[in-house]
Design a protein around this motif. Structure first.
Motif, PDB file in Angstrom:
ATOM      1  N   GLN A 122      26.616  81.011  86.390  1.00  0.00           N
ATOM      2  CA  GLN A 122      26.879  82.412  85.813  1.00  0.00           C
ATOM      3  C   GLN A 122      27.098  83.883  86.575  1.00  0.00           C
ATOM      4  N   LEU A 123      26.482  83.891  87.650  1.00  0.00           N
ATOM      5  CA  LEU A 123      26.513  84.698  88.947  1.00  0.00           C
ATOM      6  C   LEU A 123      28.414  84.989  89.059  1.00  0.00           C
ATOM      7  N   ARG A 124      28.670  83.515  88.834  1.00  0.00           N
ATOM      8  CA  ARG A 124      30.371  83.592  88.592  1.00  0.00           C
ATOM      9  C   ARG A 124      30.960  84.495  87.910  1.00  0.00           C
ATOM     10  N   GLY A 125      30.001  84.323  86.806  1.00  0.00           N
ATOM     11  CA  GLY A 125      31.409  84.520  85.140  1.00  0.00           C
ATOM     12  C   GLY A 125      31.151  83.555  84.697  1.00  0.00           C
ATOM     13  N   TYR A 126      31.130  81.957  84.469  1.00  0.00           N
ATOM     14  CA  TYR A 126      31.264  80.500  84.027  1.00  0.00           C
ATOM     15  C   TYR A 126      30.340  81.292  82.527  1.00  0.00           C
ATOM     16  N   ASN A 127      31.269  80.716  81.675  1.00  0.00           N
ATOM     17  CA  ASN A 127      30.234  79.869  80.475  1.00  0.00           C
ATOM     18  C   ASN A 127      29.975  78.346  81.066  1.00  0.00           C
ATOM     19  N   ILE A 128      28.553  78.249  80.088  1.00  0.00           N
ATOM     20  CA  ILE A 128      27.758  76.889  80.506  1.00  0.00           C
ATOM     21  C   ILE A 128      28.001  76.173  78.655  1.00  0.00           C
ATOM     22  N   VAL A 129      28.103  75.156  79.078  1.00  0.00           N
ATOM     23  CA  VAL A 129      28.490  73.564  77.916  1.00  0.00           C
ATOM     24  C   VAL A 129      26.885  72.457  79.206  1.00  0.00           C
ATOM     25  N   LEU A 130      26.638  72.011  78.387  1.00  0.00           N
ATOM     26  CA  LEU A 130      25.463  70.685  79.046  1.00  0.00           C
ATOM     27  C   LEU A 130      25.919  70.153  78.143  1.00  0.00           C
ATOM     28  N   TYR A 131      26.903  68.466  79.186  1.00  0.00           N
ATOM     29  CA  TYR A 131      26.838  67.423  77.994  1.00  0.00           C
ATOM     30  C   TYR A 131      25.522  66.164  78.458  1.00  0.00           C
ATOM     31  N   SER A 132      24.788  65.671  77.507  1.00  0.00           N
ATOM     32  CA  SER A 132      24.479  64.730  77.780  1.00  0.00           C
ATOM     33  C   SER A 132      24.078  63.490  76.435  1.00  0.00           C
ATOM     34  N   ASN A 133      23.189  62.081  76.128  1.00  0.00           N
ATOM     35  CA  ASN A 133      23.339  61.942  75.259  1.00  0.00           C
ATOM     36  C   ASN A 133      21.510  62.204  74.941  1.00  0.00           C
ATOM     37  N   LYS A 134      21.505  61.735  73.718  1.00  0.00           N
ATOM     38  CA  LYS A 134      19.433  61.983  73.064  1.00  0.00           C
ATOM     39  C   LYS A 134      18.778  62.075  74.717  1.00  0.00           C
ATOM     40  N   ASP A 135      19.042  60.776  75.018  1.00  0.00           N
ATOM     41  CA  ASP A 135      17.802  60.055  75.656  1.00  0.00           C
ATOM     42  C   ASP A 135      17.639  61.738  77.280  1.00  0.00           C
ATOM     43  N   GLY A 136      18.927  62.511  77.645  1.00  0.00           N
ATOM     44  CA  GLY A 136      19.142  62.905  78.104  1.00  0.00           C
ATOM     45  C   GLY A 136      18.759  64.366  77.872  1.00  0.00           C
ATOM     46  N   PHE A 137      18.896  64.629  76.892  1.00  0.00           N
ATOM     47  CA  PHE A 137      18.832  66.149  76.132  1.00  0.00           C
ATOM     48  C   PHE A 137      17.186  65.572  76.283  1.00  0.00           C
ATOM     49  N   ILE A 138      16.561  64.535  75.895  1.00  0.00           N
ATOM     50  CA  ILE A 138      15.256  64.767  75.771  1.00  0.00           C
ATOM     51  C   ILE A 138      14.017  65.312  76.892  1.00  0.00           C
TER      52      ILE A 138
ATOM     53  N   SER B  66      18.147  74.528  76.085  1.00  0.00           N
ATOM     54  CA  SER B  66      18.714  74.431  75.188  1.00  0.00           C
ATOM     55  C   SER B  66      18.943  75.393  74.214  1.00  0.00           C
ATOM     56  N   ARG B  67      19.263  76.275  75.079  1.00  0.00           N
ATOM     57  CA  ARG B  67      19.907  77.886  74.996  1.00  0.00           C
ATOM     58  C   ARG B  67      21.194  77.323  74.913  1.00  0.00           C
TER      59      ARG B  67
ATOM     60  N   PRO C 154      25.982  63.900  65.314  1.00  0.00           N
ATOM     61  CA  PRO C 154      25.312  62.579  65.956  1.00  0.00           C
ATOM     62  C   PRO C 154      23.643  63.146  66.214  1.00  0.00           C
ATOM     63  N   SER C 155      23.328  63.683  65.592  1.00  0.00           N
ATOM     64  CA  SER C 155      21.632  64.043  65.437  1.00  0.00           C
ATOM     65  C   SER C 155      21.411  65.064  64.419  1.00  0.00           C
ATOM     66  N   SER C 156      20.530  64.803  64.041  1.00  0.00           N
ATOM     67  CA  SER C 156      19.936  65.384  63.123  1.00  0.00           C
ATOM     68  C   SER C 156      18.987  66.610  63.676  1.00  0.00           C
ATOM     69  N   ASP C 157      18.137  66.296  64.707  1.00  0.00           N
ATOM     70  CA  ASP C 157      17.187  67.434  64.863  1.00  0.00           C
ATOM     71  C   ASP C 157      17.739  68.024  66.241  1.00  0.00           C
ATOM     72  N   ILE C 158      19.310  67.647  66.982  1.00  0.00           N
ATOM     73  CA  ILE C 158      19.281  68.650  68.128  1.00  0.00           C
ATOM     74  C   ILE C 158      20.498  70.262  67.602  1.00  0.00           C
ATOM     75  N   ASP C 159      20.411  70.915  68.195  1.00  0.00           N
ATOM     76  CA  ASP C 159      22.208  72.061  67.779  1.00  0.00           C
ATOM     77  C   ASP C 159      22.740  71.847  68.402  1.00  0.00           C
ATOM     78  N   TRP C 160      23.518  71.122  68.195  1.00  0.00           N
ATOM     79  CA  TRP C 160      24.863  70.248  69.326  1.00  0.00           C
ATOM     80  C   TRP C 160      25.986  71.806  69.155  1.00  0.00           C
ATOM     81  N   THR C 161      26.272  71.313  69.591  1.00  0.00           N
ATOM     82  CA  THR C 161      28.285  72.299  69.305  1.00  0.00           C
ATOM     83  C   THR C 161      29.038  71.843  69.611  1.00  0.00           C
ATOM     84  N   PHE C 162      29.015  70.648  70.803  1.00  0.00           N
ATOM     85  CA  PHE C 162      30.726  69.392  70.871  1.00  0.00           C
ATOM     86  C   PHE C 162      29.440  68.274  70.627  1.00  0.00           C
ATOM     87  N   TRP C 163      30.337  66.843  69.879  1.00  0.00           N
ATOM     88  CA  TRP C 163      29.791  65.610  69.948  1.00  0.00           C
ATOM     89  C   TRP C 163      30.782  64.744  70.166  1.00  0.00           C
ATOM     90  N   GLN C 164      30.688  64.394  71.330  1.00  0.00           N
ATOM     91  CA  GLN C 164      31.672  63.286  72.144  1.00  0.00           C
ATOM     92  C   GLN C 164      31.040  61.999  71.236  1.00  0.00           C
TER      93      GLN C 164
END
Length: 244
Positions: free
Chosen positions: A163-179, A187-188, A201-211
């Motif tokens: 973020q200090l280098r100016g990159y926008n961050i996305v985080l990838y994992s499965n449901k277990d990894g998210f928890i 989660s922000r 993919p999930s009714s209780d996770i606010d996701w943006t991309f779905w693999q």
């Protein structure tokens, strides 16, 4: 010596046919188990993408774009020292084909966060991924026995550096990894969720991309490829991540 009757021959052929059906049914079931694919409502999720690495070989990104793919996540790096050998070529070709591009890094549990961030930045070079950078955090193929606090600390410092280098961050994992890693700490950030549940993919996770598949078929790519969708309209997708 008894000569087989027509009944015997037909019975043998029938038995052989059953064996063939069982063989191919079993093969299909095994491949489905190894490479599951969820059913996706593309009217609901019209923005489609893929994610690739050197493992996918030579890619004709013009054919990929022509097939209806809108975006691509491209592997750039892994851990503290590994860099994907095809990243620069894939990035240039995908950009030239008109695809929106993001870069991703495979996060190693046993590697320093700042060192991983520096490796990713060096792998990116002058490339400016419009969708930002995704950090792939998953237990599969990763080191075992690493304390969760160490993993979270390294992930936190990696994110801070990027973020200090100016990159926008996305985080990838499965449901277990998210928890395990994201829910209470990260989660922000936009979540790229791997799930093979049909429809969503999930009714209780606010996701943006779905693999939703590891076994997709797309023009321009030989062999299977990971498939993804964006949670939103094309207009919303073109505004993502909001400040590029």
């Amino acid at each position: 010596m008894r000569i087989p009757s027509k009944h015997d021959i037909f019975a043998s052929l029938g038995f052989l046919a059953v064996l063939v059906v069982l063989f191919f049914s079993g093969k299909w079931a095994w491949e489905t188990y190894r490479n599951p694919t969820a059913r996706v409502d593309f009217a609901r999720y019209p923005v489609r993408g893929i994610d690739v690495s050197a493992h996918n070989g030579d890619i004709d990104f013009s054919a990929v774009a022509a097939s209806g793919i809108d975006f691509v996540w491209i592997k750039a790096s892994e851990g503290e020292t590994v860099r994907d050998s095809r990243f620069a070529d894939n990035f240039a070709a995908a950009t030239a084909a008109g695809l929106r591009v993001g870069a991703y890094h495979f996060f190693r549990f046993d590697c320093d966060g700042v060192m991983q961030a520096m490796n990713l930045c060096q792998a990116l070079g002058d490339c400016k991924p419009g969708m930002g950078v995704a950090i792939d955090v998953e237990e599969e193929s990763n080191a075992v026995g690493i304390d969760s606090e160490v993993i979270l600390g390294n992930l936190d410092t990696m994110i801070d550096y990027l973020q200090l280098r100016g990159y926008n961050i996305v985080l990838y994992s499965n449901k277990d990894g998210f928890i395990e890693y994201f829910q209470d700490h990260f989660s922000r950030y936009p979540i790229w969720l791997c799930s093979f549940s049909d429809d969503t993919p999930s009714s209780d996770i606010d996701w943006t991309f779905w693999q939703y598949s590891h076994a997709g078929r797309v023009d321009g790519i030989k062999g299977p490829v990971d498939l993804d969708v964006f949670d939103g309209s094309m207009a919303e997708f073109m505004r993502f991540p909001g400040n590029d």
